[in-house]
Design an enzyme around this catalytic site. Structure first.
Site, mmCIF file in Angstrom:
data_model
loop_
_atom_site.group_PDB
_atom_site.id
_atom_site.type_symbol
_atom_site.label_atom_id
_atom_site.label_comp_id
_atom_site.label_asym_id
_atom_site.label_seq_id
_atom_site.Cartn_x
_atom_site.Cartn_y
_atom_site.Cartn_z
ATOM 1 N N ARG A 117 0.814 -1.217 0.000
ATOM 2 C CA ARG A 117 0.000 0.000 0.000
ATOM 3 C C ARG A 117 0.850 1.271 0.000
ATOM 4 N NH1 ARG A 117 -5.349 -0.856 0.826
ATOM 5 N NH2 ARG A 117 -5.910 -2.973 1.402
ATOM 6 N N SER B 245 7.326 -7.358 2.780
ATOM 7 C CA SER B 245 6.252 -7.904 1.962
ATOM 8 C C SER B 245 6.571 -7.715 0.477
ATOM 9 C CB SER B 245 4.934 -7.244 2.363
ATOM 10 O OG SER B 245 3.841 -7.965 1.865
ATOM 11 N N ASN C 252 7.998 -16.966 -3.475
ATOM 12 C CA ASN C 252 7.707 -18.128 -4.326
ATOM 13 C C ASN C 252 6.402 -17.843 -5.068
ATOM 14 O OD1 ASN C 252 7.731 -20.665 -5.473
ATOM 15 N ND2 ASN C 252 7.144 -21.762 -3.630
ATOM 16 N N GLU D 174 1.073 -13.298 7.561
ATOM 17 C CA GLU D 174 2.421 -13.722 7.940
ATOM 18 C C GLU D 174 2.601 -15.226 7.790
ATOM 19 O OE1 GLU D 174 6.256 -12.472 8.844
ATOM 20 O OE2 GLU D 174 4.430 -11.376 8.316
ATOM 21 N N LEU E 137 1.312 -17.008 5.438
ATOM 22 C CA LEU E 137 1.605 -17.202 4.020
ATOM 23 C C LEU E 137 3.022 -16.755 3.686
ATOM 24 C CD1 LEU E 137 0.721 -17.974 1.202
ATOM 25 C CD2 LEU E 137 -0.270 -15.698 0.954
ATOM 26 N N LEU F 143 5.519 -16.744 5.692
ATOM 27 C CA LEU F 143 6.427 -17.739 6.270
ATOM 28 C C LEU F 143 6.540 -18.959 5.353
ATOM 29 C CD1 LEU F 143 8.171 -18.807 8.618
ATOM 30 C CD2 LEU F 143 6.054 -19.665 9.659
ATOM 31 N N HIS G 127 2.156 -9.806 10.475
ATOM 32 C CA HIS G 127 2.433 -8.843 9.403
ATOM 33 C C HIS G 127 2.238 -7.438 9.952
ATOM 34 C CE1 HIS G 127 3.435 -9.728 5.242
ATOM 35 N NE2 HIS G 127 2.734 -8.690 4.808
ATOM 36 N N SER G 128 3.282 -6.900 10.574
ATOM 37 C CA SER G 128 3.129 -5.647 11.312
ATOM 38 C C SER G 128 4.454 -4.906 11.367
ATOM 39 C CB SER G 128 2.652 -5.951 12.740
ATOM 40 O OG SER G 128 2.807 -4.837 13.587
ATOM 41 N N TRP G 129 4.366 -3.557 11.357
ATOM 42 C CA TRP G 129 5.565 -2.726 11.410
ATOM 43 C C TRP G 129 6.393 -2.982 12.660
ATOM 44 C CZ3 TRP G 129 7.440 -0.381 7.369
ATOM 45 C CH2 TRP G 129 6.593 0.031 6.338
#
Length: 349
Positions: A86, A190, A218, A296, A298, A300, A328-330
């Protein structure tokens, strides 16, 4: 015997279908959380240590970056920080949601944060983003599928981010600031993690170090293209087919799993990380946490797949970091940069 083989084939196809569907559902949310999804920002305003640096791109027009000078004033040690799916046109999440600029400059590393590139994967696209050839109309309405017909970056013109970073920004930094254009570092989260590895693989003279946090490494795995399609529609209304035709050379060129031998052969120093998908107590438990856990998990799976690929190639130029907690975080990406800095410092300049 024939019936048994047919039954196994049907079961295999069903399993693959369920797996691909699971990936698609997990990626209905964007590949990188927005600022509001990531929690309260560390900084509510631009970091005063940074300054704007504008460079023209023939394809994209003026592109702004934020520059943070090394504490000791050197111009030899440089790292690029790439944003997530984003990425807005106004700022970099690395500046507004973390303190990594201060940490890196204290290590006497110059920091370059390109601004913008929503859903771009920092790639050179095949064409401006559009659906069925329809031109964009009206302003963006925020997240969601309505943005497929809205105006926005990369819609009235073709994204050319790889060329911009490798050619236009690189040499402008040298000519105007004296920055070393060789043996730089690049890292991203990401989408930006995938982009960082791509830049390093194809431009080894520019990048001797690359880091990926929660990257999708992947992208040719079953279900991943359609998952990315949905994510890009949600993150600004972009069409993955405008970026690269399905399963062609241009798409495969973007897949870290495919180009992994280049990273081994160039002996590019890599830092590859993903969290477990399990939240820490400080994360609380809400809708954002659940989305962060799915994304996260996915990331990983993709990152572990890339790890196996590099191991099969006999690559020994990689540090892997898999913290026991991390969504999935800053918060987690910032912590990962702090862990990475000593290795980055030792392998650039």
């Amino acid at each position: 015997m024939r019936s048994a083989r047919r039954l196994r084939s049907i079961r295999s196809r069903r399993w693959i279908g369920r797996w691909a569907l699971g990936i698609t559902v997990a990626l209905l949310a964007p590949l990188a959380v927005s600022l509001s999804d990531a929690g309260a920002p560390v900084e509510a305003a631009p970091n005063p240590r940074g300054f704007d640096f504008v460079v023209d791109s023939p394809e994209m027009g003026p592109i702004r970056s934020r520059i943070f000078r090394a504490k000791d004033g050197n111009t030899n040690r440089v790292v690029y920080a790439l944003d997530g799916m984003r990425a807005p046109e106004t700022h970099s999440g690395w500046e507004f949601d973390t303190n990594v600029a201060d940490a890196l400059t204290d290590w006497n590393i110059n920091v370059v944060m390109p601004i913008g590139g929503m859903s771009s994967f920092y790639a050179d696209w095949n064409a401006p983003s559009s659906f069925f050839g329809a031109p964009p109309t009206g302003s963006s309405s925020g997240s969601g599928a309505l943005n497929v017909i809205s105006e926005g970056p990369g819609k009235s013109y073709r994204y050319a981010w790889e060329t911009f970073i490798n050619q236009h920004l690189r040499w402008a930094l040298r000519d105007r600031l004296g920055f070393n254009p060789y043996r730089n570092g690049v890292f991203g989260l990401s989408m930006g993690g995938s982009g960082a590895l791509t830049l390093a693989a194809y431009h080894p003279d520019q990048f001797s170090f690359a880091g990926s946090y929660s990257g999708y490494l992947n992208i040719s795995a079953p279900g991943m293209r359609e998952a990315i399609r949905l994510a890009m529609i949600d993150a600004g209304g972009y069409n993955v087919d405008s970026m690269a035709p399905p399963w062609g050379p241009q798409w495969l060129r973007m897949d870290p799993f495919v180009f992994a031998p280049l990273l081994r052969d160039h002996n590019t120093r890599l830092w590859i990380s993903a969290g477990s998908g399990l939240p820490a107590p400080a994360d609380g438990f809400n809708g954002n946490t659940v989305n962060g856990m799915a994304l996260e998990a996915l990331a990983l799976a993709n990152t572990r797949s890339f790890q196996l690929r590099m191991m099969s190639l006999g690559a020994n130029n990689v540090t892997y970091s898999f913290p026991p907690a991390g969504i999935h975080s800053w918060t987690y990406w910032e912590a990962e940069v702090h862990r990475m800095i000593p290795d980055l410092s030792a392998n650039i300049g």
